[in-house]
Design a protein around this motif. Sequence first.
Motif, PDB file in Angstrom:
ATOM      1  N   SER A 176     -13.676  -0.628   1.576  1.00 32.66           N
ATOM      2  CA  SER A 176     -12.554   0.219   1.979  1.00 32.66           C
ATOM      3  C   SER A 176     -11.266  -0.574   2.194  1.00 32.66           C
ATOM      4  N   ASN A 177     -11.362  -1.858   2.509  1.00 34.77           N
ATOM      5  CA  ASN A 177     -10.168  -2.686   2.707  1.00 34.77           C
ATOM      6  C   ASN A 177     -10.201  -3.900   1.782  1.00 34.77           C
ATOM      7  N   SER A 178     -10.714  -3.679   0.578  1.00 32.03           N
ATOM      8  CA  SER A 178     -10.898  -4.791  -0.361  1.00 32.03           C
ATOM      9  C   SER A 178      -9.602  -5.144  -1.060  1.00 32.03           C
ATOM     10  N   SER A 179      -9.634  -6.226  -1.817  1.00 28.65           N
ATOM     11  CA  SER A 179      -8.463  -6.665  -2.578  1.00 28.65           C
ATOM     12  C   SER A 179      -7.980  -5.578  -3.532  1.00 28.65           C
ATOM     13  N   PHE A 180      -8.910  -4.818  -4.113  1.00 34.32           N
ATOM     14  CA  PHE A 180      -8.502  -3.789  -5.064  1.00 34.32           C
ATOM     15  C   PHE A 180      -7.689  -2.682  -4.397  1.00 34.32           C
ATOM     16  N   SER A 181      -7.850  -2.508  -3.099  1.00 37.14           N
ATOM     17  CA  SER A 181      -7.076  -1.471  -2.396  1.00 37.14           C
ATOM     18  C   SER A 181      -5.590  -1.797  -2.386  1.00 37.14           C
ATOM     19  N   ASP A 182      -5.211  -3.026  -2.724  1.00 34.99           N
ATOM     20  CA  ASP A 182      -3.799  -3.417  -2.793  1.00 34.99           C
ATOM     21  C   ASP A 182      -3.143  -3.073  -4.124  1.00 34.99           C
ATOM     22  N   ILE A 183      -3.927  -2.641  -5.132  1.00 33.34           N
ATOM     23  CA  ILE A 183      -3.359  -2.396  -6.457  1.00 33.34           C
ATOM     24  C   ILE A 183      -2.319  -1.280  -6.398  1.00 33.34           C
ATOM     25  N   GLN A 184      -1.187  -1.501  -7.069  1.00 34.52           N
ATOM     26  CA  GLN A 184      -0.099  -0.523  -7.130  1.00 34.52           C
ATOM     27  C   GLN A 184       0.427  -0.447  -8.563  1.00 34.52           C
ATOM     28  N   PRO A 185       0.996   0.695  -8.949  1.00 39.77           N
ATOM     29  CA  PRO A 185       1.425   0.873 -10.341  1.00 39.77           C
ATOM     30  C   PRO A 185       2.384  -0.200 -10.850  1.00 39.77           C
ATOM     31  N   ASP A 186       3.263  -0.723  -9.986  1.00 36.13           N
ATOM     32  CA  ASP A 186       4.235  -1.710 -10.468  1.00 36.13           C
ATOM     33  C   ASP A 186       3.629  -3.093 -10.681  1.00 36.13           C
ATOM     34  N   LYS A 236      -4.946   5.850  -3.418  1.00 36.58           N
ATOM     35  CA  LYS A 236      -3.766   6.290  -4.165  1.00 36.58           C
ATOM     36  C   LYS A 236      -3.275   5.222  -5.133  1.00 36.58           C
ATOM     37  N   GLY A 237      -3.417   3.948  -4.739  1.00 40.10           N
ATOM     38  CA  GLY A 237      -2.960   2.881  -5.621  1.00 40.10           C
ATOM     39  C   GLY A 237      -3.703   2.865  -6.938  1.00 40.10           C
ATOM     40  N   GLY A 238      -5.040   2.983  -6.871  1.00 43.35           N
ATOM     41  CA  GLY A 238      -5.836   3.017  -8.092  1.00 43.35           C
ATOM     42  C   GLY A 238      -5.540   4.237  -8.937  1.00 43.35           C
ATOM     43  N   TYR A 239      -5.385   5.379  -8.282  1.00 45.52           N
ATOM     44  CA  TYR A 239      -5.069   6.624  -8.988  1.00 45.52           C
ATOM     45  C   TYR A 239      -3.715   6.525  -9.692  1.00 45.52           C
ATOM     46  N   GLY A 240      -2.691   6.096  -8.970  1.00 40.14           N
ATOM     47  CA  GLY A 240      -1.353   6.008  -9.549  1.00 40.14           C
ATOM     48  C   GLY A 240      -1.264   4.997 -10.669  1.00 40.14           C
ATOM     49  N   THR A 241      -1.937   3.863 -10.495  1.00 42.23           N
ATOM     50  CA  THR A 241      -1.913   2.825 -11.525  1.00 42.23           C
ATOM     51  C   THR A 241      -2.622   3.296 -12.785  1.00 42.23           C
ATOM     52  N   LEU A 242      -3.762   3.932 -12.603  1.00 43.68           N
ATOM     53  CA  LEU A 242      -4.506   4.454 -13.745  1.00 43.68           C
ATOM     54  C   LEU A 242      -3.714   5.526 -14.481  1.00 43.68           C
ATOM     55  N   LYS A 243      -3.138   6.461 -13.749  1.00 42.30           N
ATOM     56  CA  LYS A 243      -2.398   7.541 -14.406  1.00 42.30           C
ATOM     57  C   LYS A 243      -1.226   6.989 -15.211  1.00 42.30           C
ATOM     58  N   LYS A 244      -0.537   6.009 -14.667  1.00 42.71           N
ATOM     59  CA  LYS A 244       0.580   5.409 -15.396  1.00 42.71           C
ATOM     60  C   LYS A 244       0.101   4.863 -16.744  1.00 42.71           C
ATOM     61  N   GLY A 245      -1.037   4.191 -16.744  1.00 37.60           N
ATOM     62  CA  GLY A 245      -1.574   3.655 -17.987  1.00 37.60           C
ATOM     63  C   GLY A 245      -1.995   4.735 -18.957  1.00 37.60           C
TER      64      GLY A 245
END
Length: 334
Positions: free
Chosen positions: A107-117, A142-151
């Motif tokens: 829940s607080n892993s490194s991947f939770s920091d991913i952001q679209p930019d 939200k970070g994973g969702y937003g980053t994925l959608k952008k791609g």
Amino acid sequence: MKQIITFGEVLMRLSPEGNKKFIQANLLEFYFGGTEVNVGISIANFGEKVKHISCVSNDFIGDTALSFIQKFGVSTSAIVRSNKPLGVYFLEVGAVMRPSAISYNRSNSSFSDIQPDMVDWETILKKGKWIHWTGITPGLGKGGYGTLKKGLVIAKEKGIAVSADPTYRNGLWKYGENAKDVLTDLLTYSTIFIGGVNEINEVLDAKYGHSNEDFVEASKALIKAFPSINKVFDKIRTPINASWHKIRARMWNGKEFRETSDFEITHIIDRIGTGDAFAAGLIYGLQKFDDYKSMEFASAACALKHTYEGDVNYANVAEVMGILDGNVSGRFNR
């Protein structure tokens, strides 16, 4: 040679040796994996160029995870780093009538920091020919969702194939977004659906049964709701017990229904990553074979993954084709 792109969390798995429970164990084995990177590594083992996108910890654990991914030839140049720890999960491997058990710490892993930019999708997808996503990534935050959608938006603009495995996990989706709304949003950018009636019911809010007739009707309804999707593939698992399963697959490609024969796995070594092996086999196969042969290849790859410890399928194309040719006795290759 253009690349296949996978995007998702990289995890460390900790597990007692053999079939022990944690309370029995003093030693733990570790493996690296994660749904999407498992797919990417398997495709790389089939000879394709693959790039994985993620965010891993900026420490020696993250370094080790990157080294693991790189040794299969998967590009990690788009993986970013975080000061948060790598996600971890704990696995007890079941046997016979005792099921396996998993506990996640992510829940607080490194991947939770991913952001679209953090991800330059425009540059990455210039060399892309396929992108694969699962419902786990947008379920994490939200970070994973937003980053994925952008791609996915950029991939659709470029006419890149997009395979979707909407994998609904009830233990995720804790950040305020509705799973159905998010998955239906992302499916509008997808071309291949890897999932069965349960997943279709989830995104359509429907109640189709599990017969072949229901699967075809559900697939038709899915394609009608999401016109960009043109093919649906479903892996069917029939468990006899925790150590003995049967695997087959079925499809609806908009024109015909087909179903494979069962592959019988009478002694499962490791079940983790078998669905990922199916997805990888399908993605590879759809670029080389017709739809039915692709599904057969995916099923054989899935069956083989049950024989390898760890999250990753180590099988190459020749080994998968050998299973398809009927070489299932396990005799020595000399």
